[in-house]
Design a protein around this motif. Structure first.
Motif, PDB file in Angstrom:
ATOM      1  N   THR A 149      31.121  36.545  35.212  1.00 41.35           N
ATOM      2  CA  THR A 149      31.412  36.661  36.641  1.00 41.35           C
ATOM      3  C   THR A 149      32.148  35.425  37.134  1.00 41.35           C
ATOM      4  OG1 THR A 149      29.461  38.046  36.983  1.00 41.35           O
ATOM      5  CG2 THR A 149      30.388  36.970  38.923  1.00 41.35           C
ATOM      6  N   SER A 150      31.720  34.259  36.682  1.00 40.57           N
ATOM      7  CA  SER A 150      32.385  33.015  37.072  1.00 40.57           C
ATOM      8  C   SER A 150      33.829  32.994  36.598  1.00 40.57           C
ATOM      9  CB  SER A 150      31.630  31.812  36.497  1.00 40.57           C
ATOM     10  OG  SER A 150      30.314  31.753  37.003  1.00 40.57           O
ATOM     11  N   VAL A 151      34.074  33.523  35.407  1.00 36.23           N
ATOM     12  CA  VAL A 151      35.438  33.595  34.879  1.00 36.23           C
ATOM     13  C   VAL A 151      36.312  34.453  35.793  1.00 36.23           C
ATOM     14  CG1 VAL A 151      36.857  34.546  33.009  1.00 36.23           C
ATOM     15  CG2 VAL A 151      34.851  33.149  32.475  1.00 36.23           C
ATOM     16  N   ILE A 152      35.791  35.599  36.193  1.00 34.63           N
ATOM     17  CA  ILE A 152      36.559  36.500  37.055  1.00 34.63           C
ATOM     18  C   ILE A 152      36.872  35.837  38.394  1.00 34.63           C
ATOM     19  CG2 ILE A 152      36.415  38.646  38.377  1.00 34.63           C
ATOM     20  CD1 ILE A 152      34.825  39.794  35.966  1.00 34.63           C
ATOM     21  N   VAL A 153      35.880  35.175  38.972  1.00 31.15           N
ATOM     22  CA  VAL A 153      36.109  34.495  40.250  1.00 31.15           C
ATOM     23  C   VAL A 153      37.165  33.406  40.082  1.00 31.15           C
ATOM     24  CG1 VAL A 153      35.076  33.047  42.037  1.00 31.15           C
ATOM     25  CG2 VAL A 153      33.820  35.023  41.156  1.00 31.15           C
ATOM     26  N   GLN A 154      37.077  32.640  38.998  1.00 32.58           N
ATOM     27  CA  GLN A 154      38.071  31.593  38.761  1.00 32.58           C
ATOM     28  C   GLN A 154      39.471  32.182  38.585  1.00 32.58           C
ATOM     29  OE1 GLN A 154      38.049  28.446  39.008  1.00 32.58           O
ATOM     30  NE2 GLN A 154      35.928  27.774  38.881  1.00 32.58           N
ATOM     31  N   GLN A 155      39.568  33.326  37.935  1.00 35.90           N
ATOM     32  CA  GLN A 155      40.872  33.978  37.800  1.00 35.90           C
ATOM     33  C   GLN A 155      41.456  34.297  39.177  1.00 35.90           C
ATOM     34  OE1 GLN A 155      39.930  37.396  35.412  1.00 35.90           O
ATOM     35  NE2 GLN A 155      40.211  36.334  33.461  1.00 35.90           N
ATOM     36  N   LEU A 156      40.628  34.844  40.043  1.00 37.32           N
ATOM     37  CA  LEU A 156      41.089  35.222  41.378  1.00 37.32           C
ATOM     38  C   LEU A 156      41.396  33.996  42.234  1.00 37.32           C
ATOM     39  CD1 LEU A 156      38.665  38.226  41.951  1.00 37.32           C
ATOM     40  CD2 LEU A 156      41.150  38.345  41.705  1.00 37.32           C
ATOM     41  N   VAL A 157      40.674  32.914  42.003  1.00 38.92           N
ATOM     42  CA  VAL A 157      40.995  31.654  42.681  1.00 38.92           C
ATOM     43  C   VAL A 157      42.384  31.185  42.247  1.00 38.92           C
ATOM     44  CG1 VAL A 157      40.401  29.198  42.856  1.00 38.92           C
ATOM     45  CG2 VAL A 157      38.601  30.929  43.023  1.00 38.92           C
ATOM     46  N   GLY A 158      42.641  31.254  40.945  1.00 37.71           N
ATOM     47  CA  GLY A 158      43.940  30.839  40.430  1.00 37.71           C
ATOM     48  C   GLY A 158      45.085  31.686  40.953  1.00 37.71           C
ATOM     49  N   GLU A 159      44.791  32.942  41.272  1.00 39.81           N
ATOM     50  CA  GLU A 159      45.812  33.847  41.808  1.00 39.81           C
ATOM     51  C   GLU A 159      45.966  33.717  43.320  1.00 39.81           C
ATOM     52  OE1 GLU A 159      44.563  37.697  40.494  1.00 39.81           O
ATOM     53  OE2 GLU A 159      44.514  37.082  38.382  1.00 39.81           O
ATOM     54  N   GLY A 160      45.128  32.889  43.932  1.00 35.98           N
ATOM     55  CA  GLY A 160      45.196  32.706  45.375  1.00 35.98           C
ATOM     56  C   GLY A 160      44.492  33.783  46.171  1.00 35.98           C
TER      57      GLY A 160
END
Length: 222
Positions: A3-14
């Motif tokens: 879940t943390s990985v997914i959130v970080q991905q979305l953070v990176g995408e803005g």
């Protein structure tokens, strides 16, 4: 961790602002009475510092934990993430957001709701698109998707001194531990995360592994 990985991905995408309040980034309808929900930052949820009580520790009327009590009383009724989050409504906060560290599953269910609203997809679909397919995890799924077969039987001591078969229990832990996987697939996940770095950019990985207290002191908790 997934879940943390997914959130970080979305953070990176803005798509998600890690240092903005959760309430500013999602519709809180039905969640308004969860303590600290209007003030907590996404980063505090990720680092287990929101002070929001855990559904897993809330007592029921019989002395059992509330979610177990409901499951035992109505074993044919699905207990999905929304109902688990509802258990935290009206409870007292453990502490103000950011003041301390406390690992609770509620944090990740709230992040699941955020991800689902941001992406417009079910969490199972998000897992499939962003983690399983990228890491080559062909034997993994979210339990609520009901797509796994030939799994091992699962048992738990939900009631003191009673070991119960919970393999088919209608309990959906979602982002807080609802993935059904294999040892081989988990190796593939860790390889994609830590070795080939296929899941996160270097900057996102650095952010994910930088555990700090609210005053920026390096910490092992996070």
């Amino acid at each position: 961790m997934m879940t943390s990985v997914i959130v970080q991905q979305l953070v990176g995408e803005g798509a998600i602002d890690i240092d903005a309040p959760l309430a500013a980034q999602m519709d809180l309808t039905g969640l308004e009475d969860i303590p600290n929900i209007h003030d907590v930052m996404v980063r505090e949820l990720l680092s287990n510092r929101p002070g929001i009580p855990d559904f897993d520790s809330i007592p029921g009327q019989s002395g059992l934990r509330a979610f177990i009590e409901r499951l035992m009383q109505h074993p044919d009724r699905p207990l999905e993430t929304g109902k688990l989050l509802a258990l935290a409504s009206g409870q007292d906060a453990s502490f103000a957001p950011g003041e301390a560290y406390e690992y609770w599953n509620t944090n990740f269910l709230l992040l699941q709701k955020l991800v689902e609203q941001i992406t417009g997809d079910s969490f199972g679909q998000v897992f499939s698109n962003r983690v399983f397919s990228v890491a080559g995890m062909k034997d993994s799924s979210l339990k609520s998707d009901g797509t796994f077969e030939n799994g091992l039987l699962s048992y738990a001591e939900l009631v003191p001194d009673q070991i119960i078969d919970v393999t088919d229990a209608p309990l959906d832990f979602g982002a807080s531990g609802g993935v059904v996987s294999t040892t081989s697939d988990m190796i593939r996940f860790l390889d994609a995360l830590l070795v080939s770095r296929a899941l996160l950019s270097p900057g996102q990985m650095e952010e994910m592994l930088d555990f700090r207290t609210p005053d920026s002191t390096p910490s092992q908790d996070g």
